[in-house]
Scaffold this active site. Sequence first.
Site, PDB file in Angstrom:
ATOM      1  N   GLY A 290      -1.956 -61.455 -36.326  1.00  0.00           N
ATOM      2  CA  GLY A 290      -2.853 -62.136 -37.271  1.00  0.00           C
ATOM      3  C   GLY A 290      -2.930 -61.442 -38.618  1.00  0.00           C
TER       4      GLY A 290
ATOM      5  CE  LYS B 132       1.215 -56.818 -47.197  1.00  0.00           C
ATOM      6  NZ  LYS B 132       2.654 -57.070 -47.077  1.00  0.00           N
TER       7      LYS B 132
ATOM      8  CG  ASP C 211       4.798 -60.272 -36.933  1.00  0.00           C
ATOM      9  OD1 ASP C 211       5.764 -59.976 -36.207  1.00  0.00           O
ATOM     10  OD2 ASP C 211       4.226 -59.450 -37.660  1.00  0.00           O
TER      11      ASP C 211
ATOM     12  NE  ARG D 143       1.250 -61.844 -48.866  1.00  0.00           N
ATOM     13  CZ  ARG D 143       1.735 -61.392 -47.707  1.00  0.00           C
ATOM     14  NH1 ARG D 143       2.890 -60.753 -47.672  1.00  0.00           N
ATOM     15  NH2 ARG D 143       1.080 -61.593 -46.584  1.00  0.00           N
TER      16      ARG D 143
ATOM     17  N   GLY E 289      -4.161 -59.171 -40.547  1.00  0.00           N
ATOM     18  CA  GLY E 289      -4.942 -57.955 -40.355  1.00  0.00           C
ATOM     19  C   GLY E 289      -5.383 -57.336 -41.662  1.00  0.00           C
ATOM     20  NE  ARG E 290      -1.023 -54.444 -44.663  1.00  0.00           N
ATOM     21  CZ  ARG E 290      -0.348 -53.439 -45.148  1.00  0.00           C
ATOM     22  NH1 ARG E 290      -0.940 -52.599 -45.950  1.00  0.00           N
ATOM     23  NH2 ARG E 290       0.904 -53.268 -44.823  1.00  0.00           N
TER      24      ARG E 290
ATOM     25  CG  ASP F 234       4.507 -60.053 -44.160  1.00  0.00           C
ATOM     26  OD1 ASP F 234       3.839 -60.610 -45.046  1.00  0.00           O
ATOM     27  OD2 ASP F 234       4.082 -59.889 -43.011  1.00  0.00           O
TER      28      ASP F 234
HETATM   29  P1  AMP Z   1       3.671 -55.869 -40.631  1.00  0.00           P
HETATM   30  O1  AMP Z   1       4.533 -54.959 -39.840  1.00  0.00           O
HETATM   31  O2  AMP Z   1       3.281 -55.322 -41.997  1.00  0.00           O
HETATM   32  O3  AMP Z   1       4.218 -57.233 -40.739  1.00  0.00           O
HETATM   33  O4  AMP Z   1       2.272 -55.961 -39.872  1.00  0.00           O
HETATM   34  C1  AMP Z   1       2.149 -56.334 -38.539  1.00  0.00           C
HETATM   35  C2  AMP Z   1       0.722 -56.632 -38.232  1.00  0.00           C
HETATM   36  O5  AMP Z   1      -0.106 -55.511 -38.491  1.00  0.00           O
HETATM   37  C3  AMP Z   1       0.116 -57.785 -39.018  1.00  0.00           C
HETATM   38  O6  AMP Z   1      -0.724 -58.480 -38.159  1.00  0.00           O
HETATM   39  C4  AMP Z   1      -0.641 -57.091 -40.106  1.00  0.00           C
HETATM   40  O7  AMP Z   1      -1.699 -57.873 -40.591  1.00  0.00           O
HETATM   41  C5  AMP Z   1      -1.141 -55.844 -39.393  1.00  0.00           C
HETATM   42  N1  AMP Z   1      -1.375 -54.730 -40.309  1.00  0.00           N
HETATM   43  C6  AMP Z   1      -0.454 -53.991 -40.981  1.00  0.00           C
HETATM   44  N2  AMP Z   1      -1.046 -53.043 -41.724  1.00  0.00           N
HETATM   45  C7  AMP Z   1      -2.381 -53.162 -41.530  1.00  0.00           C
HETATM   46  C8  AMP Z   1      -3.535 -52.491 -42.015  1.00  0.00           C
HETATM   47  N3  AMP Z   1      -3.454 -51.467 -42.864  1.00  0.00           N
HETATM   48  N4  AMP Z   1      -4.730 -52.916 -41.579  1.00  0.00           N
HETATM   49  C9  AMP Z   1      -4.853 -53.932 -40.730  1.00  0.00           C
HETATM   50  N5  AMP Z   1      -3.819 -54.608 -40.237  1.00  0.00           N
HETATM   51  C10 AMP Z   1      -2.599 -54.244 -40.630  1.00  0.00           C
HETATM   52 MG    MG Z   2       3.708 -58.899 -41.391  1.00  0.00          MG
END
Ligand code: AMP
Ligand code: MG
Length: 537
Positions: free
Chosen positions: A108, A131, A278, A201, A110-111, A288
């Site tokens: 989801g 973001k 994702d 974004r 997350g940030r 991303d």
């Molecule tokens: P990513 O590898 O950047 O695509 O992130 C994978 C998942 O981790 C996604 O659900 C992001 O929203 C979550 N995520 C990455 N960094 C953070 C963060 N600093 N705080 C909260 N969620 C994060």
């Molecule tokens: Mg991501």
Amino acid sequence: MTTKIHALDALKFDNSFIRELPADSETHNACRQVLGACYSAVLPTETRQARRVIFAPEVAHLLDLSEAVCHSEDFTQVFSGNRLADGMESYATCYGGHQFGQWAGQLGDGRAINLGEVINQRQQRWALQLKGSGKTPYSRRSDGLAVLRSSVREFLCSEAMHHLGVPTTRALSLTLTGDNVLRDMFYDGNPKHEQGAVVCRVTPTFTRFGHFQILTARNDIPLLKKLVDFTIRTHFPHLGEPSPAIYLQWFGEICKLTAEMVVHWQRVGFVHGVMNTDNMSIMGLTIDYGPYGWLENFDSNWTPNTTDAEDRRYRFGNQPAVAFWNLAQLANAIYPLIPETQLLQETLQHHYNQTLQHDLHVMKAEKLGLPDVQMATDEALLSDLETLLQIVETDMTIFYRQLANVDMSVNIDTVEIERWLQPLSAAYYLPEQLDDAYQHRRFDWLKSYARRLHQNGITETDRTRRMNAVNPNYVLRNYLAQLAIDDAEQGDFTEIHRLLDVLRQPYCEQTGKQNYAAKRPDWARQRAGCSMLSCSS
Ligand code: AMP
Ligand code: MG
């Protein structure tokens, strides 16, 4: 005729995603599994001292925003998450995904916090998303924040990709939050405070393969159908009213769009670095920007992502295969709506594999200035070149650009080779590698290339024009981004502006900008951020 918008409160929103799809019934902002819903309402976290670093006028234009409004304090406040403009509704969406090949369950936003969907005066829909603006119910154990270095990388690369003609999400703005963020950049027990930042974004939709996967994994088929129908009606309206036959066509279109995106990546030497499901856009957009990188020396095994250094799942040469694997996961996710394995497989085969094979060949031929592919003879020409590029360290971008400057109309048997091939010398990292064996091999290849050009009567002017239209002169070399980051961390944003400016016209020779097209300097070979990146951002 569009009239410019001078106040953010005058933007027109149509927030279809949250209007049409079910909301999380809980409203407090704490981590949880969100069931039976596509999103949770959540407010961006307020920041201490927001400061604008840069905005992209081209993206502001998509939203009909005047330049003046982009320079306003209100713009900085809204796009750092301190204020919602009229019509904005903030929320985080629920998705899952396969990370490095393993099902990871709920992930989801997350940030990322969505602000709604702008309808511009051309009736285009543009979703906005911050973001790095704080925790959401999907933040798991993390802080929901982003640091300056990764935000500069996301901002610059989205825009660079757009100007290169690669389908991508866009970036409207980059803001410093004034808050510190703790990051252990190499996961080695050395956390440091870094400056927090937020990127806004912009894209038609942020929907990912994982949005569908999570619903099927939870066996919530009614909601799966609802999300698929909504996505087709809103973003693929040309397909017609949703039905099982239309679902299949929709999947075929996603396959095709994804293949086209990957072919562009291979053309410009872009390595995404984290092709988890994702991180795959339903519209075939690059999304991303994390530990991505640009090929410097051509190496199909290269990955910029240190987290993937062992398996190299997401290495340059594997991107087409990974996209196929990801599409197969999407097929599994929508299977309950089209219970015809055979048809799904055929669609994947036809719309992905066949498009990909065909487009890859055409792209490689275009990089050599050939107007068509003649499979019988070109297969060897193309693959021999890839071998040649890898046996000595050769800068991919410079090689193709300089090959256009090698006069192919000469009489190869009498030409003075050293002078003739002088343009290529700029592409080699280690001149001592250019031994006799290599030079013979290169000469043989150039002979076949010349033969192919002469047989088809391709003139030099024509060849050069074709090549320079698809082989960029300027890409966001990893070390260039890092130099801009080094300055930005000291509060100097001029290099970010300068880089964006150069990257606006990647296929031109810009006077006085030759240093932006130069190969990676030696100091950058092993420096963090230049050759090695982690997922920490
Ligand atoms: P990513 O590898 O950047 O695509 O992130 C994978 C998942 O981790 C996604 O659900 C992001 O929203 C979550 N995520 C990455 N960094 C953070 C963060 N600093 N705080 C909260 N969620 C994060
Ligand atoms: Mg991501």
